[in-house]
Write a protein that holds these residues in place. Structure first.
Motif, PDB file in Angstrom:
ATOM      1  N   ASN A   1      79.682  81.406  22.060  1.00 28.36           N
ATOM      2  CA  ASN A   1      79.535  80.776  20.750  1.00 28.36           C
ATOM      3  C   ASN A   1      79.996  79.322  20.807  1.00 28.36           C
ATOM      4  N   ARG A   2      80.154  78.820  22.006  1.00 29.33           N
ATOM      5  CA  ARG A   2      80.600  77.440  22.197  1.00 29.33           C
ATOM      6  C   ARG A   2      79.408  76.515  22.359  1.00 29.33           C
ATOM      7  N   GLU A   3      79.398  75.471  21.603  1.00 36.36           N
ATOM      8  CA  GLU A   3      78.282  74.529  21.629  1.00 36.36           C
ATOM      9  C   GLU A   3      78.016  74.011  23.039  1.00 36.36           C
ATOM     10  N   GLY A   4      79.059  73.758  23.788  1.00 39.75           N
ATOM     11  CA  GLY A   4      78.901  73.198  25.128  1.00 39.75           C
ATOM     12  C   GLY A   4      78.231  74.123  26.120  1.00 39.75           C
ATOM     13  N   ASP A   5      78.180  75.409  25.804  1.00 39.12           N
ATOM     14  CA  ASP A   5      77.548  76.372  26.698  1.00 39.12           C
ATOM     15  C   ASP A   5      76.047  76.491  26.464  1.00 39.12           C
ATOM     16  N   PHE A   6      75.567  75.860  25.412  1.00 38.47           N
ATOM     17  CA  PHE A   6      74.137  75.930  25.096  1.00 38.47           C
ATOM     18  C   PHE A   6      73.463  74.675  25.639  1.00 38.47           C
ATOM     19  N   GLY A   7      72.601  74.871  26.604  1.00 38.72           N
ATOM     20  CA  GLY A   7      72.015  73.735  27.297  1.00 38.72           C
ATOM     21  C   GLY A   7      70.693  73.264  26.735  1.00 38.72           C
ATOM     22  N   SER A   8      70.080  74.062  25.898  1.00 40.26           N
ATOM     23  CA  SER A   8      68.775  73.691  25.348  1.00 40.26           C
ATOM     24  C   SER A   8      68.827  73.807  23.831  1.00 40.26           C
ATOM     25  N   TRP A   9      68.262  72.792  23.181  1.00 38.34           N
ATOM     26  CA  TRP A   9      68.362  72.705  21.723  1.00 38.34           C
ATOM     27  C   TRP A   9      67.014  72.365  21.117  1.00 38.34           C
ATOM     28  N   GLY A  10      66.785  72.942  19.933  1.00 36.40           N
ATOM     29  CA  GLY A  10      65.636  72.544  19.146  1.00 36.40           C
ATOM     30  C   GLY A  10      65.991  71.343  18.279  1.00 36.40           C
ATOM     31  N   ARG A  11      65.002  70.850  17.549  1.00 36.79           N
ATOM     32  CA  ARG A  11      65.206  69.646  16.733  1.00 36.79           C
ATOM     33  C   ARG A  11      65.928  69.901  15.435  1.00 36.79           C
ATOM     34  N   GLY A  12      65.957  71.110  14.967  1.00 32.48           N
ATOM     35  CA  GLY A  12      66.635  71.388  13.715  1.00 32.48           C
ATOM     36  C   GLY A  12      65.702  71.493  12.539  1.00 32.48           C
ATOM     37  N   THR A  13      66.123  72.271  11.568  1.00 31.72           N
ATOM     38  CA  THR A  13      65.373  72.439  10.330  1.00 31.72           C
ATOM     39  C   THR A  13      66.357  72.345   9.169  1.00 31.72           C
ATOM     40  N   GLN A  14      65.965  71.598   8.144  1.00 34.23           N
ATOM     41  CA  GLN A  14      66.866  71.340   7.024  1.00 34.23           C
ATOM     42  C   GLN A  14      66.888  72.521   6.054  1.00 34.23           C
ATOM     43  N   VAL A  15      68.090  72.928   5.699  1.00 34.62           N
ATOM     44  CA  VAL A  15      68.290  73.934   4.656  1.00 34.62           C
ATOM     45  C   VAL A  15      69.109  73.274   3.559  1.00 34.62           C
ATOM     46  N   THR A  16      68.582  73.290   2.353  1.00 31.21           N
ATOM     47  CA  THR A  16      69.277  72.713   1.218  1.00 31.21           C
ATOM     48  C   THR A  16      69.418  73.777   0.136  1.00 31.21           C
ATOM     49  N   VAL A  17      70.657  74.020  -0.264  1.00 31.73           N
ATOM     50  CA  VAL A  17      70.937  75.023  -1.290  1.00 31.73           C
ATOM     51  C   VAL A  17      71.432  74.306  -2.529  1.00 31.73           C
ATOM     52  N   SER A  18      70.699  74.452  -3.608  1.00 35.74           N
ATOM     53  CA  SER A  18      71.071  73.793  -4.855  1.00 35.74           C
ATOM     54  C   SER A  18      71.918  74.732  -5.704  1.00 35.74           C
ATOM     55  N   SER A  19      72.925  74.169  -6.322  1.00 34.02           N
ATOM     56  CA  SER A  19      73.846  75.003  -7.124  1.00 34.02           C
ATOM     57  C   SER A  19      73.453  74.967  -8.595  1.00 34.02           C
TER      58      SER A  19
END
Length: 121
Positions: free
Chosen positions: A103-121
């Motif tokens: 669960n350590r970020e440094g152990d993950f060698g490949s990454w996607g670009r990301g997707t935005q999640v926005t939760v409105s209150s």
């Protein structure tokens, strides 16, 4: 390895979203798959991970009981089902691949670009 995440969007608090991430370029079952997120002004943080054959899963305390990670090895896809969303879940969500269970970020060698999640209150 290429990772393509999708499924983000705008949702009201209490709502649900399902993120998907497709891995290509390598054998999917080689990798533990994880989700991380980064909120504005904050460090990227671990959300969840699942082992190669779905034998084990791990979750950040902040999402336990609300988020569920799963994978479909036939489709080279990992999912993150997010229920009971809160405003503090607002972030860019990244999928990542690791050759070890971590669960350590440094152990993950490949990454996607990301997707935005926005939760409105």
């Amino acid at each position: 390895v290429q990772l393509q995440a999708s499924g983000g969007g705008l949702v009201q608090a209490g709502g649900s979203l399902r993120l998907s991430c497709v891995l290509s370029g390598r054998t999917f079952t080689t990798y533990t798959m994880g989700w991380f997120r980064q909120a504005p002004g904050k460090e990227r943080e671990f959300v969840s991970a699942v082992t190669r054959l779905s034998g084990s899963t791990d979750y950040a305390d902040s999402v336990k009981g609300r988020f569920t990670i799963s994978r479909d090895n036939a489709k080279n896809t990992v999912y993150l089902q997010m229920n009971s969303l809160k405003s503090e879940d607002t972030a860019v969500y990244y999928c990542a691949a690791s050759i070890r269970y971590s669960n350590r970020e440094g152990d993950f060698g490949s990454w996607g670009r990301g997707t935005q999640v926005t939760v409105s209150s």
